[in-house]
Design an enzyme around this catalytic site. Sequence first.
Site: not given
Length: 318
Positions: A203, A77, A52, A303, A207, A209
């Site tokens: 994912e 989060s 990030k 990650s 979840g 999506d």
Amino acid sequence: MVVGFEDVFAAAERLEGVAHRTPVLRSRLIDEQLGIEVVFKAENFQRMGAFKFRGAFNAVSKLSEEQRRAGVVTYSSGNHAQAISLAAQLLGVPATIVMPHDAPASKVSATSGYGGKIVRYDRYSEDREEIGHALAREEGLTLIPPYDHPDVIAGQGTAAKELFEDVGELDALFVPLGGGGLLSGTAVATRASSPGCLLNGVEPEAGDDGLRSLRCGEIVHIDTPRTIADGAQTQHLGTHTFEIIRRDVDDIRTASDAQLVEAMRLFATYLKIVVEPTGCLGFAAARAAAPDFQGKRIGVIISGGNVDLERYASLLGS
């Protein structure tokens, strides 16, 4: 704005000498067990412990002087929260961070330690995006969301750019997927650097999506998923990220919490590294898909590694 490889290249130049060029790790035993050659891009060794930082620093560094003086706001989060706080500290920019009450204590502590002003909310009953937009309006702050931002996407793509520079072309690449910043940035870099690479987003099983969005051709919204992968508890993909994913990603897979715990255990056993549950998504899916890739060269992006040690020990002991 369409994000192209030239944006990823420009982001890499901004990050030069600021972000770490993270290592590529290998394990002979993992290769032998799975029957594939696996290369791990270890973003758990990035500044603040996750990929990030790349997107956050790229986005904050592009602000005007007026925007820098006023400050930035984001919602996260944990990892993007830390990344924005650190990037803002390095660039002398005030930062306000909207974080859920149940965010990991280590991530809250690090965010505060980097100088971020924390605003708490309930992820299951309140909308973090509404809170972030309201703060931006009321206090004149620039909103830098966790994933749906062209400069964030371009910054995240630099991890894959480095990976391909270090190892050459790959047969397949497995990438964690929450809101899609890392996956979409990786997609831009992959199509420029290894066009034939089969690109997979991964994912949490709870979840899915992203998988459903890819299947039906439009963004699907879900309730906040209950999973140990707290960095991927997103409710939907972003407008920018979905367009890139729909265009350039071959498939989206899922991993169960049990598979994530097993991946954490294997990372600790064979690579001697601590990886947070979200960071294990790519490896968990690569392990499950190994029979379909025998003899191939497979990339996995780790990650991040930000996990409370008590929780880490509890998960591995379960």
